[in-house]
Structures are given as structure tokens and as C-alpha cells.
Design an enzyme around this catalytic site. Structure first.
Site, PDB file in Angstrom:
ATOM      1  N   GLY A   1      80.339  78.854  71.988  1.00  0.00           N
ATOM      2  CA  GLY A   1      79.031  78.739  72.389  1.00  0.00           C
ATOM      3  C   GLY A   1      77.784  78.552  71.533  1.00  0.00           C
ATOM      4  N   SER A   2      76.817  78.127  71.929  1.00  0.00           N
ATOM      5  CA  SER A   2      75.656  77.808  70.876  1.00  0.00           C
ATOM      6  C   SER A   2      75.270  79.019  70.222  1.00  0.00           C
ATOM      7  CB  SER A   2      74.383  77.224  71.929  1.00  0.00           C
ATOM      8  OG  SER A   2      74.945  76.028  72.556  1.00  0.00           O
TER       9      SER A   2
ATOM     10  N   GLY B   1      75.037  85.230  71.738  1.00  0.00           N
ATOM     11  CA  GLY B   1      75.496  86.876  71.907  1.00  0.00           C
ATOM     12  C   GLY B   1      77.059  86.959  71.810  1.00  0.00           C
TER      13      GLY B   1
ATOM     14  N   THR C   1      78.731  87.511  68.959  1.00  0.00           N
ATOM     15  CA  THR C   1      78.969  88.899  68.341  1.00  0.00           C
ATOM     16  C   THR C   1      78.856  90.097  69.011  1.00  0.00           C
ATOM     17  OG1 THR C   1      78.528  87.419  66.045  1.00  0.00           O
ATOM     18  CG2 THR C   1      78.460  89.952  65.991  1.00  0.00           C
TER      19      THR C   1
ATOM     20  N   HIS D   1      46.738  58.839  70.236  1.00  0.00           N
ATOM     21  CA  HIS D   1      48.101  59.067  70.290  1.00  0.00           C
ATOM     22  C   HIS D   1      48.754  60.002  71.301  1.00  0.00           C
ATOM     23  CE1 HIS D   1      52.227  58.810  68.243  1.00  0.00           C
ATOM     24  NE2 HIS D   1      52.391  59.827  68.879  1.00  0.00           N
ATOM     25  N   GLU D   2      48.158  61.262  71.308  1.00  0.00           N
ATOM     26  CA  GLU D   2      48.610  62.283  72.233  1.00  0.00           C
ATOM     27  C   GLU D   2      48.348  62.090  73.614  1.00  0.00           C
ATOM     28  OE1 GLU D   2      50.946  64.230  71.035  1.00  0.00           O
ATOM     29  OE2 GLU D   2      50.755  63.624  68.897  1.00  0.00           O
TER      30      GLU D   2
ATOM     31  N   HIS E   1      50.647  59.807  75.528  1.00  0.00           N
ATOM     32  CA  HIS E   1      52.005  60.752  75.611  1.00  0.00           C
ATOM     33  C   HIS E   1      51.650  61.280  77.092  1.00  0.00           C
ATOM     34  CE1 HIS E   1      54.231  59.671  72.452  1.00  0.00           C
ATOM     35  NE2 HIS E   1      53.677  60.440  71.539  1.00  0.00           N
TER      36      HIS E   1
ATOM     37  N   ASP F   1      58.713  59.113  67.243  1.00  0.00           N
ATOM     38  CA  ASP F   1      58.738  58.695  68.746  1.00  0.00           C
ATOM     39  C   ASP F   1      59.868  57.631  68.870  1.00  0.00           C
ATOM     40  OD1 ASP F   1      56.628  60.431  69.507  1.00  0.00           O
ATOM     41  OD2 ASP F   1      55.081  58.812  69.039  1.00  0.00           O
TER      42      ASP F   1
END
Length: 639
Positions: free
Chosen positions: A212-213, A217, A219, A434-435, A438, A510
Site C-alpha cells: 500500500g501507499s 497503516g 505497520t 497567472h493565477e 488558472h 505548468d
């Protein structure tokens, strides 16, 4: 949980220190005694050095009782007197006195030859270097034994041992992961009642691999299995096996499994198995021999386990693709359990567990937080709660407020805000346009995720951020959603071209994201029109060799040209569509940029009110520690 173990370990370490100090004291006393014995055996005399003329005067007067000739230039002599008043002298003969021996005979002086009898100071000076050397070696020995080096015990396993019954972690402490816990309950049942399985000829898996990633959990689940079964638990990281000394890893594997057999029933848990279990390959220069020896020993030990040993080997990794195939065959890690990221209900349960020891304000709704954190792992959620608590404590508050959680979100997602950073008006305007580019595209692209917040406050390496939250947990993504992601990536680039007439270096991140998505569309996801549904990524190269070194490309140069043309076409079309939308709504773009310069940070609700968009009925007022950050305007390398 390990209080008794720690007390026992402390007691043992104190006893070891006392024993070492006692031995050191005994050795010092022995050396001092030897020095004094040597001194007194020689008579304890202290010879005073006098001129040769003084010796001649004593000899002429008949006062010399005895003479010891050390060499041709040095003699020691005793002057007559009472037993308690004898005087001891030494002198150097400055020239060859041929009459000295006959004169001594005439005076009836006792004559002998011997070695110089040194004084106490002389003896100390001779033995002091040896004493210092011994003490130095002793302390070096003690440091290597008790410190991090452990030179003389490097072959022993340094696994952490949790005694049976003292591990209080159970499945109740693991929120969610019900399917995983069901798989592991078989292991618990086997450790509790092995005869139940042996009676009908069933064989429990020798090894269980948790995949798993990071932060999901794995451990914690292994500890919960040991806690549920009430057995001992040996915990060791894969990187702890291998050292610079040849053979250490294999020795530690043997020692670990020997200890496990002595303490059965028990569980051996190896964290980060990929550190020691990577596929064996050719390597370059044989630098992986020690790791491969360790892996071979691990394979041998797992083969040597029978069902009667009542020892289960568990391991965790987030890279199952690099593990050696011999580890995954039946009889070793033959059961793989995938520990996935939590869904919304599991996230709420995890937040409930981590918030038990914190004081949350009544206005904080954990269900809202769980909904706003799609893709977050258990570790992410624990870190989120902790950061909120730290901020509240820093502000001398009695409880954690919603604003503390929002600040914690921004810190985790984007880094610490650099509010004191000096930014020129020109740079602020560039970042705002710029923002704004987006942000505006989120409202005109059908398959884009809703905007959550846009800011031009520098954080980390970013001069500004526009980030969004998915409407729901997403397990896959379709072509329309990917194309809209690419268009939003180009929003900042297109806005700079439209409003400034020139682009900045802040578009680097970007462009990187857009190009990566387009390449995956063509080479991995079969979304290219010219290339077609084909997988063109070779992921079977030897682990230890660079792909370009190990084998040729998986496709021809002609196919590579088609891939390049397809990627370029996708990017150009997305850039054109993003530019067309921003040009069509340039008034809103400029208005949004000016508002960003003024307020620096705007939420989705504020942007909708500013631009006249309909309110978002699904709006929720929190954040995601793993939200899909659309665009981050990077540092301007120009200054």
C-alpha cells in the site's frame, strides 16, 4: 506499552556499566601495585647524583661501603653509616680511571655490577604510556559495545521485540480497512488455535505481504495482528539488515529467525521489505553482493519454516514491483494484502481516533473534513490534526478552531506563507494574472474540478497557487477530465501572453505537468488518435541498470515520431482552447487579477460573488491535505 521492557533493559545496562567500572578499577589497582612492588623489591633506594670528586673524597676517607658498576661511565655507591643512616649516591666517571678497581680492592669495598635501579618517578614515567594506552583501548572497547557501533555484536539482530500480552494495539485501533482486517483474522486465528487448521490439513500462509501507499497503516495492522493474537512481535526494518561488513545481513537474518523460533508463537514484521528484497540483477561492479546474500538467507529461512513453528512472517512495502519473484512464490510471501487509501467513511473514523486526545471546537465537523480530504492517507489525517493542535497551542488557545485547521491545511499543502517576502508591484501583477488564468478556467470547463482557493501569497517555491477539490473520491479518470486538466495547466501561460505580452519562468511547473499528462495519454492510456490503443512503456528493465543502458527502446523510431507528434498536437489544441476561453472572458480575467492584487487570497465563494457566477450548492468549507493542486507558479529564475 514497553515500560517493563525498558526497565529491564535499563537494569541490564546499569549492571553492565557497574561490571565494566569494577573491571577497570581492578586493572588500575593491579598496575599501581605492580609498580610499587617493583620499586620496593629493588630496595626502595633513591640514588642522589653527585660529582665524581665527591666520590673520590668518600673513597679516600674510607667511607664507601659498596660500589655497583652500571657501565664504564656510571657507578652507584653506598656511604658507610648506621643501618638507618646509609646514603645512596650515583656518579658519572668523566674519564677512564685505571687505578679505580685496585683502589677499591685496597679499601676492601664490596664491588659488583648490575643495572640501574630507577627511582619511583622513573618507574612511573616508563609505565605511564602503557597505562594510558590500556585505558584508551578500554574506553574504545566500551564505546563500541555500548554505543551505536556495536562492533563486536554486529551479527546480532537488532529487532524491536514486543512481549506477548504487552502489545495493547488491536483491530479496534485501526479505523476502516475492514476487508484487510478480515484477511488478517485468519492469521490471528491460526496463532491462537493452530490445531484447528492442522486437524483438517489446512496450511496457513507462511508470509503475508502488506502492500500500500505510504501512511496507510501497514505497520499498525501488523501490530494489531500480534495484539489480537496475544503473541510476541519482532519488528525490524529492511534497511537494518545490511551493513558495510560482508555477511552481517545474513547473520542478522539467522539470528532474527532463531529468536523467533525460541519465542513462538510470534510474528516477525519486516518493514520496507524492498530495501532488502529487491530483484537480484547483474549490478555494476558487484556492489549488491551483500544485499543479495541477505536476501538469499531470508529465502532459506522462510523455506525452513514449517507449520508447527507457529511463526508468521509479515512484511510491508509500497514497491511490490521491485521485489524478487522468489519472495512472492507460494511458501514464502504467498498472500498479498492491499492496504488502500481510506474512503470518506474511513477518513471520518480515522479523524475520530486521532482527535480523541485533542480538544476540538464544537464548530469543527469531522465529516466535513473527511469529505474535503479525498486521497488523504491515515498519516496525512493524523498530521493534519496535529498541525491544527500546534497552531492552537502557539496562539495560547484552549481548543482547536476551524481557522487553525485551515491554516494547517495551507501549511501542509503549500508550505509556510512568506508574508514578509518583498515582492515588487510588477511581480505581484504577473503572479495575479497567472493565477487568475488558472482559476477562471475552472468555471468554464465542464469536466474540471471545482476551484477551492486562489492566492498570490508566496509559499515554499511557489509565488502563487490555484487549487481545487474533487467533488468525490475518484478511483479513475477519463479522457475529458485529463484534457481539462491540461487546459487548466495552460491557463497561466495563456493569461500571461494575453495580458502581459510575454511569459515568465513561472510556467515551468505548468508545462511539466501538461507534458507528462499528454505523454501518458498517448503511451500508457491508449488515448492517442494516431498511435492508437497501445502500451509503449517498458517497465521490465533490470532493476539495477538504467533503462537506456540495459536494453533498447520498446518501440521503433517511427513510432517514437508518431508519439511526439501526437503529444505536441494534444498540447497545442489544449493551449488554443484555453487561450480562446480567456480571450472571450478577458474582462472577468482582468477583474479577477486586480482583486487578487488587492486581497491576495480569494475563496471559491468570493470568486463567484465577484464574477457573478451561481453559488456552488456542493460547496464545503474545508480543505484536502492531498487535494489536486492544479497549478503552482514556480519561482521566477530571473530574480
Amino acid at each position: 506499552m514497553n515500560g517493563n521492557n525498558n526497565m529491564n533493559n535499563n537494569g541490564k545496562s546499569n549492571n553492565k556499566k557497574k561490571n565494566k567500572n569494577w573491571i577497570l578499577g581492578l586493572v588500575v589497582v593491579f598496575l599501581i601495585s605492580a609498580i610499587f612492588m617493583s620499586y620496593f623489591i629493588r630496595g626502595g633506594e633513591s640514588y642522589k647524583n653527585v660529582p665524581y670528586s665527591t666520590f673520590q673524597s668518600y673513597l679516600d676517607n674510607g667511607l664507601v661501603e659498596s660500589v655497583v658498576i652500571i657501565d664504564k661511565n656510571l657507578i652507584q655507591f653506598v656511604v658507610k653509616g648506621s643501618n638507618f643512616a646509609k646514603s645512596y649516591f650515583s656518579t658519572s666517571i668523566p674519564y677512564l680511571d685505571i687505578n679505580l678497581l685496585s683502589e677499591l680492592k685496597n679499601k676492601k669495598v664490596e664491588l659488583s655490577s648490575g643495572k640501574s635501579q630507577a627511582s619511583l618517578i622513573g618507574v612511573l614515567l616508563q609505565t605511564l604510556p602503557w597505562i594510558l594506552f590500556f585505558i584508551f583501548f578500554f574506553f574504545i572497547f566500551r564505546q563500541t559495545q555500548g554505543g551505536g557501533g556495536k562492533v563486536f555484536t554486529f551479527g546480532k539482530s537488532n529487532a524491536q521485540k514486543y512481549e506477548a500480552g504487552k502489545n495493547k494495539i488491536t483491530f479496534k485501533d485501526v479505523a476502516g480497512q475492514e476487508e484487510v482486517k478480515q484477511e488478517l483474522r485468519e492469521v490471528v486465528e491460526f496463532l491462537k488455535n493452530p490445531k484447528k487448521f492442522e486437524k483438517i490439513g489446512a496450511k496457513i500462509p507462511k508470509g503475508v505481504l502488506l502492500v500500500g501507499s505510504p501512511g496507510t497503516g501497514k505497520t499498525l495492522l501488523a501490530k494489531a495482528v500480534a495484539g489480537e493474537a496475544g503473541v510476541s512481535f519482532f519488528h525490524m526494518s529492511g534497511s537494518d539488515f545490511v551493513e558495510m561488513f560482508v555477511g552481517v545481513g545474513a547473520s542478522r537474518v539467522r539470528d532474527l529467525f532463531d529468536n523467533a523460533r525460541k519465542n513462538s508463537p510470534c510474528i516477525i514484521f519486516i518493514d520496507e521489505l524492498d530495501a532488502v528484497g529487491r530483484s537480484r540483477g547483474a549490478g555494476l561492479g558487484g556492489g549488491h553482493d551483500e544485499r543479495e546474500q541477505t536476501l538469499n538467507q531470508l529465502l532459506v529461512e522462510m523455506d525452513g519454516f514449517g507449520t508447527h513453528t507457529n511463526v508468521i512472517v509479515m512484511a510491508a512495502t509500497n514497491r511490490p514491483d521491485v521485489l524478487d519473484s522468489a519472495l512472492l512464490r507460494p511458501g514464502r510471501f504467498d498472500r498479498q494484502v492491499t492496504v488502500s487509501l481510506p474512503d470518506i467513511k474511513e477518513r471520518e473514523a480515522i479523524l475520530n481516533i486521532h482527535s480523541l486526545k485533542t480538544k476540538l471546537s464544537k464548530d469543527i465537523n469531522l465529516q466535513v473534513i473527511a469529505r474535503a480530504t479525498p486521497g488523504a492517507s491515515g498519516a496525512d489525517l493524523a498530521n493534519l490534526i496535529n498541525e491544527g493542535a500546534l497552531i492552537a497551542a502557539r496562539n495560547n488557545q484552549d481548543e482547536i478552531l476551524m481557522k487553525d485547521m485551515e491554516e494547517a491545511r495551507d501549511k501542509i499543502l503549500m508550505g509556510v506563507a512568506k508574508k514578509s517576502m518583498t515582492i515588487t508591484d510588477r511581480q505581484k501583477l504577473e503572479t495575479a494574472y497567472h493565477e487568475a488564468g488558472h482559476a477562471l478556467l475552472h468555471y468554464y470547463l465542464e469536466h474540471a474540478d471545482p476551484l477551492h482557493k486562489v492566492t498570490i501569497i508566496p509559499r515554499g517555491r511557489a509565488l502563487g497557487v490555484a487549487f481545487s477539490l474533487p467533488r468525490e473520491d475518484r478511483l479513475s479518470i477519463n479522457k475529458h477530465q485529463i484534457l481539462d486538466k491540461i487546459k487548466i495547466c495552460y491557463g497561466g501561460y495563456a493569461s500571461e501572453q494575453i495580458n502581459l505580452g510575454v511569459t515568465t519562468a513561472g510556467v515551468q511547473n505548468d508545462l511539466m505537468q501538461a507534458t507528462s499528462l499528454a505523454k501518458k495519454m498517448v503511451t500508457e492510456w491508449g488515448m492517442g488518435e494516431e498511435v492508437g490503443p497501445i502500451f509503449l512503456v517498458d517497465d521490465e528493465a533490470p532493476i539495477f541498470l538504467p533503462k537506456e543502458f540495459s536494453k533498447a527502446k520498446a518501440y521503433s523510431e517511427n513510432t517514437a515520431d508518431k508519439v511526439d507528434r501526437e503529444v505536441k498536437r494534444i498540447l497545442e489544441e489544449c493551449l488554443k482552447e484555453a487561450s480562446d476561453i480567456l480571450l472571450k472572458h478577458k474582462d472577468q480575467l482582468v477583474k479577477l487579477a486586480k482583486e487578487l492584487v488587492l486581497k491576495e487570497t480569494l475563496t471559491d465563494k468570493e470568486v463567484r460573488e465577484l464574477l457573478g457566477f451561481e453559488a456552488n450548492k456542493d460547496e464545503y468549507d474545508l480543505f484536502s491535505s492531498d487535494s489536486t493542486t492544479k497549478e503552482v507558479k514556480g519561482e521566477d529564475v530571473k530574480g
